[in-house]
Structures are given as C-alpha cells and as structure tokens.
Design an enzyme around this catalytic site. Structure first.
Site, PDB file in Angstrom:
ATOM      1  N   ASP A   1       6.564   4.434  -3.113  1.00 52.74           N
ATOM      2  CA  ASP A   1       6.840   5.282  -1.925  1.00 52.74           C
ATOM      3  C   ASP A   1       7.622   6.765  -2.418  1.00 52.74           C
ATOM      4  O   ASP A   1       7.346   7.706  -2.382  1.00 52.74           O
ATOM      5  CB  ASP A   1       7.715   4.865  -0.919  1.00 52.74           C
ATOM      6  CG  ASP A   1       9.059   4.197  -1.320  1.00 52.74           C
ATOM      7  OD1 ASP A   1       9.302   4.021  -2.451  1.00 52.74           O
ATOM      8  OD2 ASP A   1       9.787   4.027  -0.366  1.00 52.74           O
TER       9      ASP A   1
ATOM     10  N   GLU B   1      20.531   7.968   5.175  1.00 54.27           N
ATOM     11  CA  GLU B   1      20.479   6.836   4.183  1.00 54.27           C
ATOM     12  C   GLU B   1      20.899   7.587   2.697  1.00 54.27           C
ATOM     13  O   GLU B   1      21.931   7.452   2.048  1.00 54.27           O
ATOM     14  CB  GLU B   1      19.420   6.036   3.891  1.00 54.27           C
ATOM     15  CG  GLU B   1      18.954   4.959   4.837  1.00 54.27           C
ATOM     16  CD  GLU B   1      19.334   3.642   4.248  1.00 54.27           C
ATOM     17  OE1 GLU B   1      19.928   3.447   3.254  1.00 54.27           O
ATOM     18  OE2 GLU B   1      18.989   2.428   5.192  1.00 54.27           O
TER      19      GLU B   1
ATOM     20  N   ASP C   1      10.750   2.271   4.782  1.00 50.66           N
ATOM     21  CA  ASP C   1      11.402   1.389   5.475  1.00 50.66           C
ATOM     22  C   ASP C   1      11.676   2.218   7.029  1.00 50.66           C
ATOM     23  O   ASP C   1      11.448   1.364   7.945  1.00 50.66           O
ATOM     24  CB  ASP C   1      12.816   1.033   5.184  1.00 50.66           C
ATOM     25  CG  ASP C   1      12.783   0.513   3.667  1.00 50.66           C
ATOM     26  OD1 ASP C   1      11.731   0.166   3.232  1.00 50.66           O
ATOM     27  OD2 ASP C   1      13.964   0.081   2.987  1.00 50.66           O
TER      28      ASP C   1
HETATM   29  P1  ADP Z   1      19.253  -4.081   3.681  1.00 45.64           P
HETATM   30  O1  ADP Z   1      18.355  -4.555   2.603  1.00 45.64           O
HETATM   31  O2  ADP Z   1      19.446  -5.173   4.876  1.00 45.64           O
HETATM   32  O3  ADP Z   1      18.947  -2.783   4.403  1.00 45.64           O
HETATM   33  P2  ADP Z   1      21.593  -2.694   3.225  1.00 45.64           P
HETATM   34  O4  ADP Z   1      22.742  -3.212   2.316  1.00 45.64           O
HETATM   35  O5  ADP Z   1      20.745  -1.495   2.724  1.00 45.64           O
HETATM   36  O6  ADP Z   1      20.911  -3.990   3.306  1.00 45.64           O
HETATM   37  O7  ADP Z   1      22.008  -2.590   4.772  1.00 45.64           O
HETATM   38  C1  ADP Z   1      22.973  -3.520   5.189  1.00 45.64           C
HETATM   39  C2  ADP Z   1      24.077  -2.825   6.110  1.00 45.64           C
HETATM   40  O8  ADP Z   1      23.258  -2.288   7.233  1.00 45.64           O
HETATM   41  C3  ADP Z   1      25.050  -3.635   6.296  1.00 45.64           C
HETATM   42  O9  ADP Z   1      26.239  -3.729   5.579  1.00 45.64           O
HETATM   43  C4  ADP Z   1      25.604  -3.061   7.760  1.00 45.64           C
HETATM   44  O10 ADP Z   1      26.521  -1.995   7.222  1.00 45.64           O
HETATM   45  C5  ADP Z   1      24.420  -2.414   8.263  1.00 45.64           C
HETATM   46  N1  ADP Z   1      23.562  -3.321   9.307  1.00 45.64           N
HETATM   47  C6  ADP Z   1      22.397  -4.012   9.157  1.00 45.64           C
HETATM   48  N2  ADP Z   1      22.339  -5.001   9.990  1.00 45.64           N
HETATM   49  C7  ADP Z   1      23.325  -4.693  11.225  1.00 45.64           C
HETATM   50  C8  ADP Z   1      23.822  -5.248  12.181  1.00 45.64           C
HETATM   51  N3  ADP Z   1      22.996  -6.090  12.763  1.00 45.64           N
HETATM   52  N4  ADP Z   1      24.928  -5.009  12.777  1.00 45.64           N
HETATM   53  C9  ADP Z   1      25.715  -3.853  12.115  1.00 45.64           C
HETATM   54  N5  ADP Z   1      25.266  -3.573  11.279  1.00 45.64           N
HETATM   55  C10 ADP Z   1      24.327  -3.827  10.390  1.00 45.64           C
HETATM   56 MG    MG Z   2      18.783  -1.049   3.359  1.00 40.87          MG
END
Ligand code: ADP
Ligand code: MG
Length: 384
Positions: A41, A164, A176
């Site tokens: 990507d 992001e 994503d």
């Molecule tokens: P991923 O690979 O799952 O995207 P990241 O570290 O990029 O992992 O993102 C995870 C973060 O996104 C969490 O720490 C939180 O801050 C936010 N997040 C994801 N899902 C939720 C949710 N259901 N409620 C609140 N925050 C969330």
């Molecule tokens: Mg992520």
C-alpha cells in the site's frame, strides 16, 4: 453473524443506562483482514482486503453545546472535549482517535455538532485486524449523522489516514481505512492505492476465511516498518521511478542488477506481490480457490524470504494451516513480526480446521492462539 446483532443491542443498552435516554443514531464500521497484497500500500500498489463481521459500534445523540461526551464500554472509561478547542492531549488514549477525527473534519471545513455516545467493539485490539481504523471510520459516521453532512467512503478514508499519521503519529498506508469505509458484503475489495479506485471481487463460493492470531506482539514493529518503507523508497529511486508500483516484473528482471542484494530482495517482494494481488483478483472472479490459495502461499514465502517481515510463530502457523485438509492457502497478514495469519479453506472443513490448527500451534509453540472465522461484510454504515 449473531454477534453483530447483539453488539448493536449492547451499545444501545449501554447508552440507555448511562444517559437515561434513547440514542437517536447508531453507526458501525468493520475491522478488516487482508487476503493478499502486503507491504504494497505505501508503494502505491494493490491490496485485496475484506471487511469482517467484527467492528466498532457507536450509539449517540446530538447535543447543542458543542461538546462531545463519549464513553468506551471496552475500556470502562469516559472522556469529553469541546469542539471549540481541539488540541492533542499528552496521552495516546482511545479518546485521541475521536478528537483527532473531529479536528480533521473541522480542518476540512465541516460544521460539527457535538454528541454524547457510547463506543464498543469486537475487533480484537492490537491484533492486526485494524480496530483503530474501525474506530475512526465509525467516528466519522457518528459526526456525519450528528452534524448532518454527507458521508462518502473514500474521502473519509483519506481523512482518517491523516489522523493516524499526523494526530496519532502512526505511519500506516491507506488500506485499513479504505476497506473499513468501502467494504461490501460477500466481497473482498481490490484497491489501487494510487488512484484509490476499488473493485469488489467475490469470495469464492463454499470457502471460508480464517484468521490465525499467533498471540505474538513485537515492540519493534514500528521501527522495522519504517525501515522497510525507506528501503522501498531507496530502491524506487535507484530504478528511476517514483514508487515501486511503477515497475513491472519484466522491467524489474532487466534492471535488478542496479540494486544491492538487500534492496533487490525488498523490491522483488513488492513488485511480485503487486502481480500476485492482481492475479488473485482474477482468480476470485473465476471462482478459482486453488489458484487464489497458491498465490497466498507464494505471498507468504516472499514476505518471509525477500521482505523478511515474518517470524517463527507466523511461519509455524502458516505451515500448519497449509497442510490441513481443505486448506487452499495461507499467509501472514498485516505488517508482520507477529500478529495474524490468514487462511482460505473449504467451508466444509471449518470445524475440523480450527480445532486442529489450534491444537497443533499450541503444541508447537506453547502459546494458545485465537482463531476467527470471518465473513465479508459491508463497510461503515448508519444502522439506526
Ligand atoms: P489495531 O491493530 O487493532 O488497529 P492499534 O494499536 O492500531 O491496533 O489500535 C488500537 C487502539 O485503537 C486502542 O488502543 C484504542 O485506543 C483504539 N480502539 C480500538 N478499538 C476500540 C474500542 N472498541 N473502543 C475504544 N477504543 C478502541
Ligand atoms: Mg491500527
């Protein structure tokens, strides 16, 4: 997909208890799994992800005072901010994703209405199924519904990528956000990461996509990811193009002597992966599960040997999956160094497959994996 319905009920229930009122808006946005097209990507290449039946849900009600009150049911934590004062906080908490989306929409010139709401989800956090994109895309839907502006998938995906990258300081490509915004039920989406043109391609009949979480989380992912991006940019420069996307396999074979051995390997992965991804979309259009599976297997070998982003646990899990009855193909998915693999299997083998690979992976590594059977769903939508 029983859990999808119940999550809507759960988020509505939680809203009622917290705010002693009915939400007027409910939105959801899905996580994703990438079938093929890895580390392409950010090279302006091709990816082939599907939106999955796990997502982030928001139940909300607009407010007149320009404030956002939001409660995370998963973190059991609440937060608030004012739309007149959108500043990055010091902690990288879940609330920053929401504030970041508000700030980006504001910068786009959207006139925003505040709201109070509850967020909950069932995308496993930090496993590589992109809960962060699901959260942020869901929040764009929440603001669009509360503020009454028109929501469009691709512009919102671009906006969220900026959140992001700039607000959260996490370097990610556009995949994503694009799939969480634009997914379509029953289909994966071929995305041209340069033009952002998308083509829905159906998952072959009677197949299932299974995500295999190694449970390995590596701290070095970010630095390795940035290093790969730099290596790709450098290889493109040597080959006299803007991005590795601009080199086809034939040209690469003619020019590869210009590259140092390591750069040659990195470039070969990206360039061959782009070809495999386009071929995978064709295989899917032909309902050719065997062909698609073979491309997934080849993708894993390339990521392991040329791009060097796999790890022992991913290699072990992929190898276990690949030798099961009914498995068409398997590969690591996501940035690598841990996280998940993805397998394409014959639907009739689901139960046998998940039981066997779970036991074999645990026996081989001592780690208890998570295994998710995933169905391709629609992208973000307002459901109430
Ligand atoms: P991923 O690979 O799952 O995207 P990241 O570290 O990029 O992992 O993102 C995870 C973060 O996104 C969490 O720490 C939180 O801050 C936010 N997040 C994801 N899902 C939720 C949710 N259901 N409620 C609140 N925050 C969330
Ligand atoms: Mg992520």
């Amino acid at each position: 997909m029983a859990n999808v319905t119940s999550l809507k009920e759960q988020v509505v229930e939680r809203f009622k208890r917290l705010f002693d009122d009915e939400p007027t808006i409910v939105v959801r946005a899905p996580g994703r799994v990438n079938l093929i097209g890895e580390h392409t990507d950010y090279n302006d290449g091709f990816v082939l992800p599907m939106a999955i039946d796990r997502g982030v849900w928001v139940a909300l009600q607009p407010r007149e005072d320009g404030k956002v009150f939001v409660y995370s049911a998963d973190f059991e934590d609440g937060g608030e901010f004012s739309l007149n004062k959108l500043e990055k906080g010091t902690a990288d908490s879940w609330l920053e994703y929401i504030k970041g989306v508000a700030a980006a929409l504001h910068d786009e010139g959207k006139s925003l209405t505040g709201w109070e709401g509850v967020v909950t989800g069932n995308v496993p956090i930090g496993s590589g199924l992109s809960s962060s994109a699901a959260l942020q895309i869901a929040i764009t839907q929440a603001f669009a519904a509360a503020s009454d502006f028109t929501w469009e998938g691709t512009p919102m995906a671009k906006l969220v990528q900026r959140v992001e990258n700039q607000w959260m300081g996490v370097q990610t490509g556009i995949m994503d956000q694009m799939i969480s915004a634009n997914g379509s039920a029953g289909n994966a989406l071929l995305i041209d990461c340069r033009s952002l043109e998308t083509t829905a391609v159906p998952l072959p009949e009677r197949t299932a996509v299974v995500v295999l979480d190694t449970m390995v989380r590596r701290g070095l992912v970010d630095s390795k990811y940035n290093e790969r991006r730099e290596q790709c940019e450098a290889a493109a420069a040597v080959m006299g193009v803007e991005m590795l996307r601009d080199v086809d396999l034939y040209t690469f074979l003619q020019k590869q002597h210009l590259l140092e051995p390591l750069a040659r390997q990195r470039a070969r992965h990206v360039i061959s992966e782009n070809e495999r991804t386009l071929l995978a979309a064709i295989a899917m259009q032909r309902e050719d599960s065997v062909g698609l599976g073979a491309l997934m297997n080849a993708s894993h070998a390339s990521l392991r040997d040329d791009f060097a982003v796999s790890c022992d646990e991913l290699d072990i899990f992929v190898e276990i999956a690949q030798r099961q009855a009914g498995c068409f193909g398997a590969r690591m998915t996501g940035a690598g160094f841990g996280g998940c693999a993805v397998a394409l299997i014959s639907a009739e083998n689901i139960t046998q497959f998940t039981t066997t690979v779970t036991a074999e992976y645990q026996a081989a590594t001592g780690k208890k994996p998570n295994v998710y059977v995933c169905f391709p769903t629609n992208g973000a939508e307002r459901v109430m």
